[in-house]
Design a protein around this motif. Structure first.
Motif, PDB file in Angstrom:
ATOM      1  N   LEU A   1     -37.685  -6.840 -40.526  1.00 30.12           N
ATOM      2  CA  LEU A   1     -37.550  -5.473 -40.031  1.00 30.12           C
ATOM      3  C   LEU A   1     -37.013  -4.541 -41.113  1.00 30.12           C
ATOM      4  N   LEU A   2     -36.084  -5.037 -41.919  1.00 27.52           N
ATOM      5  CA  LEU A   2     -35.550  -4.224 -43.010  1.00 27.52           C
ATOM      6  C   LEU A   2     -36.646  -3.868 -44.012  1.00 27.52           C
ATOM      7  N   GLN A   3     -37.465  -4.833 -44.358  1.00 24.25           N
ATOM      8  CA  GLN A   3     -38.540  -4.577 -45.309  1.00 24.25           C
ATOM      9  C   GLN A   3     -39.564  -3.592 -44.753  1.00 24.25           C
ATOM     10  N   ALA A   4     -39.779  -3.630 -43.432  1.00 19.79           N
ATOM     11  CA  ALA A   4     -40.704  -2.675 -42.809  1.00 19.79           C
ATOM     12  C   ALA A   4     -40.186  -1.250 -42.931  1.00 19.79           C
ATOM     13  N   SER A   5     -38.869  -1.097 -43.123  1.00 16.01           N
ATOM     14  CA  SER A   5     -38.266   0.227 -43.322  1.00 16.01           C
ATOM     15  C   SER A   5     -37.863   0.450 -44.770  1.00 16.01           C
ATOM     16  N   ASN A   6     -38.441  -0.339 -45.676  1.00 16.10           N
ATOM     17  CA  ASN A   6     -38.240  -0.187 -47.126  1.00 16.10           C
ATOM     18  C   ASN A   6     -36.786  -0.386 -47.552  1.00 16.10           C
ATOM     19  N   SER A   7     -36.117  -1.355 -46.944  1.00 12.85           N
ATOM     20  CA  SER A   7     -34.790  -1.731 -47.402  1.00 12.85           C
ATOM     21  C   SER A   7     -34.683  -3.246 -47.370  1.00 12.85           C
ATOM     22  N   SER A   8     -33.507  -3.782 -47.615  1.00 15.80           N
ATOM     23  CA  SER A   8     -33.351  -5.241 -47.656  1.00 15.80           C
ATOM     24  C   SER A   8     -31.904  -5.601 -47.355  1.00 15.80           C
ATOM     25  N   SER A   9     -31.691  -6.856 -47.011  1.00 13.38           N
ATOM     26  CA  SER A   9     -30.332  -7.325 -46.756  1.00 13.38           C
ATOM     27  C   SER A   9     -29.479  -7.244 -48.027  1.00 13.38           C
ATOM     28  N   LYS A  10     -30.085  -7.478 -49.194  1.00 15.75           N
ATOM     29  CA  LYS A  10     -29.342  -7.379 -50.451  1.00 15.75           C
ATOM     30  C   LYS A  10     -28.876  -5.948 -50.689  1.00 15.75           C
ATOM     31  N   GLU A  11     -29.745  -4.994 -50.416  1.00 13.35           N
ATOM     32  CA  GLU A  11     -29.380  -3.580 -50.593  1.00 13.35           C
ATOM     33  C   GLU A  11     -28.205  -3.221 -49.689  1.00 13.35           C
ATOM     34  N   ILE A  12     -28.230  -3.723 -48.463  1.00 16.44           N
ATOM     35  CA  ILE A  12     -27.139  -3.461 -47.535  1.00 16.44           C
ATOM     36  C   ILE A  12     -25.846  -4.110 -48.009  1.00 16.44           C
TER      37      ILE A  12
END
Length: 237
Positions: free
Chosen positions: A201-212
Motif C-alpha cells: 500500500l505504501l508503494q502504491a502511494s509512492n512511499s515506503s516503510s524505509k522512508e517512514i
C-alpha cells in the motif's frame, strides 16, 4: 461502545453465532480496539492524561474504545458513509463531549485531494486507486474530493496526545510529515504511535516503510516494533 456499523450484515451462517452466544463463548474483539485499550490502560496506571488522535477512523472502533475509557478523541475520516456510522455511534453512546470528528484526510498540506473508495465497502478507501483495490478483488471504485489538513494545524501545542493511531491505506508517510511538531515532542510528551506499515500500500502511494522509519528517526522515534501490519513506536525519556 459500538456504532451501529458494528452490528454489520448477517453472516453467511448466522446460526453459528447464535450457538456461540448460547454456549457463552466470546466473540473475537477487533485487534485495534484491544490495542488501544492496552495502551491507554498503561497511561492511566502511570497517571498520564491526554487525548487520542484517530486518523483513518473508519467506523470508529478505535475512537469508541478510547471514549469508553473516558478519553477525549479527535478523529479524522473522509468517507461520508463512515462518518454517518461514527455520528450514529456518538449519538447512541452519548459521547459528543468526548469525540470530535473532522470530515477530512490528514496529510502534510492544507488543500484538497482525490480519494478512491470501493463500491459496497467502507473499509478500503485510499488516496491511490491501486491501493483502494489492492486488498479486494474489485474494479468498481468511486473517486471523490476531500479536504486535507496537517495534524500540526489542528493539535495545539498545549494539548497532550497520548496515542496517535494512523490507518490510511498507504498515505501514512504524508500524515506523519504533517505531524512533525507533534511527533518532535520530548520523551513521554510525544504520543505512542501506531501506524499501518503495509509495503504494498505504501508503494502504491509512492512511499515506503524505509522512508517512514528514516523520517521517524529524525523526530526522535528510535523504538519501533512490528505487530502484524502495524508498527508501534515510542520514545524514551
Amino acid at each position: 461502545m459500538y456504532s451501529l456499523s458494528d452490528f454489520g450484515t448477517l453472516p453467511d451462517k448466522p446460526h453459528k453465532n447464535i450457538v456461540r452466544i448460547l454456549k457463552g463463548k466470546p466473540f473475537r474483539k477487533p485487534d485495534i480496539s484491544v490495542t488501544v485499550q492496552e495502551v491507554l490502560e498503561k497511561a492511566k496506571s502511570e497517571g498520564r492524561n491526554g487525548f487520542v488522535v484517530d486518523v483513518g477512523a473508519n467506523v470508529g472502533m478505535a475512537s469508541f474504545a478510547a471514549a469508553a475509557m473516558g478519553f477525549r478523541v479527535v478523529a479524522f475520516e473522509p468517507v461520508f458513509e463512515n462518518l454517518q456510522k461514527i455520528c450514529e455511534g456518538i449519538y447512541f453512546n452519548r459521547v459528543a463531549d468526548l469525540v470530535t470528528v473532522f470530515e477530512a484526510a490528514a496529510s502534510d498540506k492544507l488543500g484538497n485531494i482525490t480519494v478512491h473508495k470501493l463500491v459496497g465497502r467502507l473499509d478500503n478507501s485510499a488516496v491511490s486507486a491501486t491501493g483502494a483495490k489492492m486488498a479486494f478483488k474489485s474494479n468498481e471504485e468511486i473517486a471523490f474530493q476531500v479536504r486535507t489538513v496537517p495534524l500540526d494545524e489542528v493539535i495545539l501545542e498545549s494539548e497532550r496526545v497520548l496515542l496517535l493511531k494512523i490507518d490510511v491505506q498507504g498515505w501514512e508517510y504524508h500524515v506523519l510529515k504533517g505531524a512533525s511538531k507533534l511527533l518532535s515532542r520530548k520523551g513521554s510528551q510525544a504520543p505512542y504511535l501506531i501506524y499501518e506499515e503495509d509495503e504494498r500500500l505504501l508503494q502504491a502511494s509512492n512511499s515506503s516503510s524505509k522512508e517512514i522509519r528514516d523520517f521517524l528517526r529524525t523526530v526522535g522515534y528510535h523504538e519501533c516494533t512490528q505487530h502484524g501490519t502495524d508498527a508501534h513506536c515510542t520514545k524514551k525519556d
